[in-house]
Scaffold this motif. Sequence first.
Motif, PDB file in Angstrom:
ATOM      1  N   HIS A  23       0.807  -1.217   0.000  1.00 52.61           N
ATOM      2  CA  HIS A  23       0.000   0.000   0.000  1.00 52.61           C
ATOM      3  C   HIS A  23       0.844   1.272   0.000  1.00 52.61           C
ATOM      4  O   HIS A  23       0.296   2.372  -0.023  1.00 52.61           O
ATOM      5  CB  HIS A  23      -0.947  -0.003   1.208  1.00 52.61           C
ATOM      6  N   ASN A  24       2.173   1.118   0.033  1.00 58.17           N
ATOM      7  CA  ASN A  24       3.054   2.290  -0.017  1.00 58.17           C
ATOM      8  C   ASN A  24       4.123   2.147  -1.091  1.00 58.17           C
ATOM      9  O   ASN A  24       5.112   2.880  -1.075  1.00 58.17           O
ATOM     10  CB  ASN A  24       3.722   2.506   1.347  1.00 58.17           C
ATOM     11  N   ILE A  25       3.914   1.206  -2.014  1.00 58.40           N
ATOM     12  CA  ILE A  25       4.950   0.907  -2.995  1.00 58.40           C
ATOM     13  C   ILE A  25       5.226   2.099  -3.907  1.00 58.40           C
ATOM     14  O   ILE A  25       6.305   2.202  -4.483  1.00 58.40           O
ATOM     15  CB  ILE A  25       4.556  -0.336  -3.831  1.00 58.40           C
ATOM     16  N   GLY A  26       4.285   3.028  -4.005  1.00 58.15           N
ATOM     17  CA  GLY A  26       4.522   4.215  -4.810  1.00 58.15           C
ATOM     18  C   GLY A  26       5.446   5.217  -4.173  1.00 58.15           C
ATOM     19  O   GLY A  26       5.873   6.172  -4.825  1.00 58.15           O
ATOM     20  N   GLN A  27       5.771   5.022  -2.875  1.00 60.54           N
ATOM     21  CA  GLN A  27       6.579   6.008  -2.168  1.00 60.54           C
ATOM     22  C   GLN A  27       7.876   5.445  -1.613  1.00 60.54           C
ATOM     23  O   GLN A  27       8.689   6.207  -1.092  1.00 60.54           O
ATOM     24  CB  GLN A  27       5.761   6.609  -1.021  1.00 60.54           C
ATOM     25  N   VAL A 238       7.481  14.252 -16.042  1.00 60.30           N
ATOM     26  CA  VAL A 238       7.352  13.254 -14.979  1.00 60.30           C
ATOM     27  C   VAL A 238       5.903  13.164 -14.511  1.00 60.30           C
ATOM     28  O   VAL A 238       5.402  12.086 -14.185  1.00 60.30           O
ATOM     29  CB  VAL A 238       8.275  13.610 -13.789  1.00 60.30           C
ATOM     30  N   ILE A 239       5.212  14.292 -14.501  1.00 62.92           N
ATOM     31  CA  ILE A 239       3.831  14.348 -14.019  1.00 62.92           C
ATOM     32  C   ILE A 239       2.858  13.792 -15.053  1.00 62.92           C
ATOM     33  O   ILE A 239       1.853  13.165 -14.698  1.00 62.92           O
ATOM     34  CB  ILE A 239       3.469  15.799 -13.658  1.00 62.92           C
ATOM     35  N   ALA A 244      -4.358  12.092 -11.652  1.00 60.58           N
ATOM     36  CA  ALA A 244      -4.413  13.265 -10.776  1.00 60.58           C
ATOM     37  C   ALA A 244      -4.274  12.895  -9.317  1.00 60.58           C
ATOM     38  O   ALA A 244      -3.622  13.596  -8.535  1.00 60.58           O
ATOM     39  CB  ALA A 244      -5.712  14.032 -11.009  1.00 60.58           C
ATOM     40  N   ASP A 245      -4.896  11.765  -8.895  1.00 57.80           N
ATOM     41  CA  ASP A 245      -4.877  11.373  -7.481  1.00 57.80           C
ATOM     42  C   ASP A 245      -3.841  10.306  -7.179  1.00 57.80           C
ATOM     43  O   ASP A 245      -3.886   9.670  -6.120  1.00 57.80           O
ATOM     44  CB  ASP A 245      -6.262  10.891  -7.049  1.00 57.80           C
ATOM     45  N   SER A 246      -2.895  10.103  -8.093  1.00 60.89           N
ATOM     46  CA  SER A 246      -1.850   9.104  -7.871  1.00 60.89           C
ATOM     47  C   SER A 246      -1.016   9.456  -6.643  1.00 60.89           C
ATOM     48  O   SER A 246      -0.794  10.623  -6.334  1.00 60.89           O
ATOM     49  CB  SER A 246      -0.940   9.018  -9.092  1.00 60.89           C
ATOM     50  N   LYS A 247      -0.578   8.432  -5.936  1.00 58.18           N
ATOM     51  CA  LYS A 247       0.304   8.633  -4.789  1.00 58.18           C
ATOM     52  C   LYS A 247       1.719   8.118  -5.084  1.00 58.18           C
ATOM     53  O   LYS A 247       2.489   7.844  -4.173  1.00 58.18           O
ATOM     54  CB  LYS A 247      -0.273   7.930  -3.553  1.00 58.18           C
ATOM     55  N   VAL A 248       2.032   7.993  -6.358  1.00 58.26           N
ATOM     56  CA  VAL A 248       3.362   7.534  -6.777  1.00 58.26           C
ATOM     57  C   VAL A 248       4.340   8.698  -6.664  1.00 58.26           C
ATOM     58  O   VAL A 248       4.294   9.629  -7.470  1.00 58.26           O
ATOM     59  CB  VAL A 248       3.338   6.982  -8.215  1.00 58.26           C
ATOM     60  N   LEU A 249       5.191   8.636  -5.679  1.00 60.03           N
ATOM     61  CA  LEU A 249       6.145   9.726  -5.435  1.00 60.03           C
ATOM     62  C   LEU A 249       7.582   9.342  -5.777  1.00 60.03           C
ATOM     63  O   LEU A 249       8.460  10.202  -5.814  1.00 60.03           O
ATOM     64  CB  LEU A 249       6.075  10.158  -3.967  1.00 60.03           C
ATOM     65  N   THR A 492      -1.710  23.003  -6.191  1.00 60.29           N
ATOM     66  CA  THR A 492      -2.395  21.717  -6.095  1.00 60.29           C
ATOM     67  C   THR A 492      -2.446  21.351  -4.629  1.00 60.29           C
ATOM     68  O   THR A 492      -2.013  22.124  -3.768  1.00 60.29           O
ATOM     69  CB  THR A 492      -1.690  20.631  -6.923  1.00 60.29           C
ATOM     70  N   TRP A 493      -2.979  20.156  -4.303  1.00 60.09           N
ATOM     71  CA  TRP A 493      -3.005  19.715  -2.905  1.00 60.09           C
ATOM     72  C   TRP A 493      -2.808  18.221  -2.831  1.00 60.09           C
ATOM     73  O   TRP A 493      -2.759  17.524  -3.847  1.00 60.09           O
ATOM     74  CB  TRP A 493      -4.298  20.161  -2.215  1.00 60.09           C
ATOM     75  N   TYR A 494      -2.679  17.681  -1.618  1.00 64.04           N
ATOM     76  CA  TYR A 494      -2.242  16.304  -1.422  1.00 64.04           C
ATOM     77  C   TYR A 494      -3.244  15.263  -1.894  1.00 64.04           C
ATOM     78  O   TYR A 494      -2.845  14.152  -2.243  1.00 64.04           O
ATOM     79  CB  TYR A 494      -1.930  16.070   0.058  1.00 64.04           C
ATOM     80  N   ASP A 495      -4.543  15.571  -1.895  1.00 60.31           N
ATOM     81  CA  ASP A 495      -5.525  14.568  -2.311  1.00 60.31           C
ATOM     82  C   ASP A 495      -5.405  14.256  -3.798  1.00 60.31           C
ATOM     83  O   ASP A 495      -5.581  13.108  -4.216  1.00 60.31           O
ATOM     84  CB  ASP A 495      -6.948  15.034  -1.965  1.00 60.31           C
ATOM     85  N   LYS A 496      -5.105  15.269  -4.608  1.00 55.57           N
ATOM     86  CA  LYS A 496      -4.882  15.089  -6.038  1.00 55.57           C
ATOM     87  C   LYS A 496      -3.622  15.858  -6.430  1.00 55.57           C
ATOM     88  O   LYS A 496      -3.685  16.903  -7.085  1.00 55.57           O
ATOM     89  CB  LYS A 496      -6.086  15.571  -6.842  1.00 55.57           C
TER      90      LYS A 496
END
Length: 519
Positions: A23-27, A238-239, A244-249, A492-496
């Motif tokens: 659940h955190n593999i994007g970060q 990169v973006i 829009a709501d991806s959590k891949v950092l 922008t903000w953290y949700d999206k």
Amino acid sequence: MKKSWLIHPFLLGSAPVLFLLAHNIGQVEASAVLAPLGAVLAVTAVLLGLTWLALRQLPRAAMLVSLLVGLFYLYGHVFHALQDLDVIARTRDLHLGLGLVFLCLFVTGARYLLRTPHDLMEPSRFLTLLAGISILFSANGIIQGVRARAALAGERAPPARPSRVANEDPALPDVYHIILDGYAREDVLKDVYQFDNSGFTGFLRQRGFFVADQSVSNYPLTFLSVASTLNMRYLDDVIAPLEADSKVLTPFYDLIHDHEVGRFFQSKGYRYIHFDTNYGGTETSLIADQRYQFRHPLLQNEFTTVLLRTYLHWLPQPSVADLHLFMLDKLEEVPRIEGPTYTLFHLLLPHHPYVFDRHGNIRADIPLEYQWTLRTGGWAARPQYIEQMEYLNRRIQAAIEDILATSKHPPIIIVQGDHGPASTHPGQKVEDKHQWGPVIRERTAILNAYYVPDEVRRHLYPSITPVNSFRLLLKHRFGANMEPLEDRSFITWYDKPFDLLEVTEQVLPAKGTQAREQP
């Protein structure tokens, strides 16, 4: 064959760790799981071995260990649920009460397992299948995450770590890049916070800094802002592939861990000094020559921090204040390092949690792994934000005085916020960013100050944004073949996080109206 069903203690011990990674593999890197997973398997093996030696009955021993493992993981979730309800004010009292309840549950369960005449193979099969299915789902999530990251990265091989060349110029200046997280611009502090910060900006000007008093951030989130600044470019490519709501950092963390500014200075003979934080982007560096690390042995990255916060939060941990003080103290050592140095110093202040009052007293002793969960008011707590900023100002002033006094050659110092605060954010009630109003200015307007040679200073201007900070420095002081980019700003903000709205026209003065600050 029957004994193969008795591996459930190992599967139950591994399942939550792999679930958290999935659940955190994007970060985080998938390799972050290796150390905690190895520790879990080793502890489980020791417990199972000792229990089997005591009972000489493997099925009962395995069930006892699985009971202990299950209660261990469950404890963290129950603790956090009760803590969120504020039913018990003191954490120590909550641990004491909940610990007694879980001890009673273990004793009761253990008595049943030791006394029951029933065969324990059926529950063993059930536990093995349940944990095995959970691990398969987590493994699938991890594999998909790794593939997604590989697809984003394309076929580009990771660049080799640059080697530090012998410097040919004995008068090369030390370079300090000091990023103060969430530091607002002077006019915003006056208008929104009713705080006069001219004492600090006046100090900077008096010491010879150019203060860009119309500067804004290019991006309003740290991972975007710092990645852009350190690579001297915008992040459109990169973006673009991200929802829009991806959590891949991780692509942005990669750009911070191995960045163009650091590589450039190393190519010129500089020693890259990096200060590790407990924030994923700057928690490490893949190319630094020297790193200052303030780490509990168990807190080596964001993944283990979250893991400990979830399941091992009762262990004694260093505090957020300790990390800040360590970094500020160690900054004094850098001017005394031989040879030219480039220093990246990302300090998570004045960003909340607000652990200092204006005098530097620790007002909230928050364990390091709780930095992003235990709140001290958030951005809405304006008085606490200002108090923490007042203490930070004094420490940064002292650090600058020490750098100027100690450096063998006039140094280069860039002090800037990565973004501003957000006390006027309307929350999720207003989804249309065009209607965010005051928070657009508050979030984008940043402190941005430069102590640079005259050949660089004459090219600075009040509305310069961080994407051009090093482009101008490297071109006019080090002869790099690069031109400044158009100054742009997004909100922008953290949700999206990747649903960006360009607000350049709202937050930057029109071209041709940018009065230059006098030397």
